[in-house]
Design a protein around this motif. Structure first.
Motif, PDB file in Angstrom:
ATOM      1  N   UNK A 115     -10.867  -1.313 -36.990  1.00  0.00           N
ATOM      2  CA  UNK A 115     -10.123  -2.515 -36.620  1.00  0.00           C
ATOM      3  C   UNK A 115     -10.321  -2.821 -35.150  1.00  0.00           C
ATOM      4  N   UNK A 116     -10.229  -1.794 -34.305  1.00  0.00           N
ATOM      5  CA  UNK A 116     -10.335  -2.010 -32.856  1.00  0.00           C
ATOM      6  C   UNK A 116     -11.722  -2.470 -32.441  1.00  0.00           C
ATOM      7  N   UNK A 117     -12.698  -2.308 -33.324  1.00  0.00           N
ATOM      8  CA  UNK A 117     -14.077  -2.727 -33.042  1.00  0.00           C
ATOM      9  C   UNK A 117     -14.431  -4.030 -33.751  1.00  0.00           C
ATOM     10  N   UNK A 118     -13.471  -4.655 -34.406  1.00  0.00           N
ATOM     11  CA  UNK A 118     -13.741  -5.913 -35.097  1.00  0.00           C
ATOM     12  C   UNK A 118     -14.183  -5.749 -36.532  1.00  0.00           C
ATOM     13  N   UNK A 119     -14.057  -4.538 -37.070  1.00  0.00           N
ATOM     14  CA  UNK A 119     -14.379  -4.285 -38.469  1.00  0.00           C
ATOM     15  C   UNK A 119     -15.739  -3.638 -38.665  1.00  0.00           C
ATOM     16  N   UNK A 120     -15.844  -2.878 -39.728  1.00  0.00           N
ATOM     17  CA  UNK A 120     -17.108  -2.280 -40.158  1.00  0.00           C
ATOM     18  C   UNK A 120     -17.165  -2.353 -41.680  1.00  0.00           C
ATOM     19  N   UNK A 121     -18.365  -2.325 -42.204  1.00  0.00           N
ATOM     20  CA  UNK A 121     -18.550  -2.316 -43.641  1.00  0.00           C
ATOM     21  C   UNK A 121     -18.923  -0.894 -44.054  1.00  0.00           C
ATOM     22  N   UNK A 122     -17.914  -0.060 -44.214  1.00  0.00           N
ATOM     23  CA  UNK A 122     -18.141   1.352 -44.528  1.00  0.00           C
ATOM     24  C   UNK A 122     -18.796   1.537 -45.890  1.00  0.00           C
TER      25      UNK A 122
END
Length: 162
Positions: A80-87
């Motif tokens: 969240x703190x990085x703007x999201x990731x697609x794990x």
């Protein structure tokens, strides 16, 4: 000075050092804070609860806007703190996952559809579809931390220290 006087003075210095060390009179306040095994103040706990609630709301928004697809249950504060990731895509590609997803997989917090594809190799490492799950490469982590600085409002020059 005689050897006896030197020995007596040496023993006195050692004894004084022992007494001062045992009394902890010169210990720094930081060290005392680190030894505190209690809980944070009620005010701090309230701040944590408000922050977590906002992070959960932000994660939900990122998921709705397709900027985030978590592979683990619950909050992923790092993503969240990085703007999201697609794990999920990261797992499929086998190119590594963010640190919190990595920890969540080892902690048994995988979403059911992901958990069905997890296993362990002969060294106990988590695998996804028989590929070892690794953390992102350092270059990707640096980019994520730089993005995080943008959202946190911290000095962009701090990214160079990563």
């Amino acid at each position: 000075m005689s050897r006896l006087n030197q020995a007596v003075i040496g023993l006195l210095l050692i004894a004084a050092g022992y007494v001062l060390g045992a009394s902890q009179s010169f210990q720094s306040p930081t060290l005392h804070a680190q030894q505190n095994s209690g809980t944070p103040t009620e005010e701090t706990e309230d701040k944590i609860k408000r922050g977590v609630k906002q992070l959960i709301e932000a994660q939900s928004s990122l998921e709705q806007e397709n900027f985030m697809r978590p592979a683990t249950k619950g909050l992923n504060a790092f993503a969240v703190s990085c703007g999201g990731v697609n794990a999920l895509d990261d797992l499929e590609a086998g190119n590594g996952v963010d640190p919190e997803t990595f920890a969540g997989l080892y902690a048994g917090l995988a979403k059911p559809d992901v958990a069905a594809q997890l296993g362990r190799d002969d060294q106990g490492r988590i695998t996804y579809k028989n590929k070892i799950v690794r953390m992102y490469p350092v270059s990707r982590l640096k980019k994520l931390f730089a993005t995080r600085l943008k959202y946190s409002g911290e000095n962009q020059d701090d990214a160079a220290s990563f």
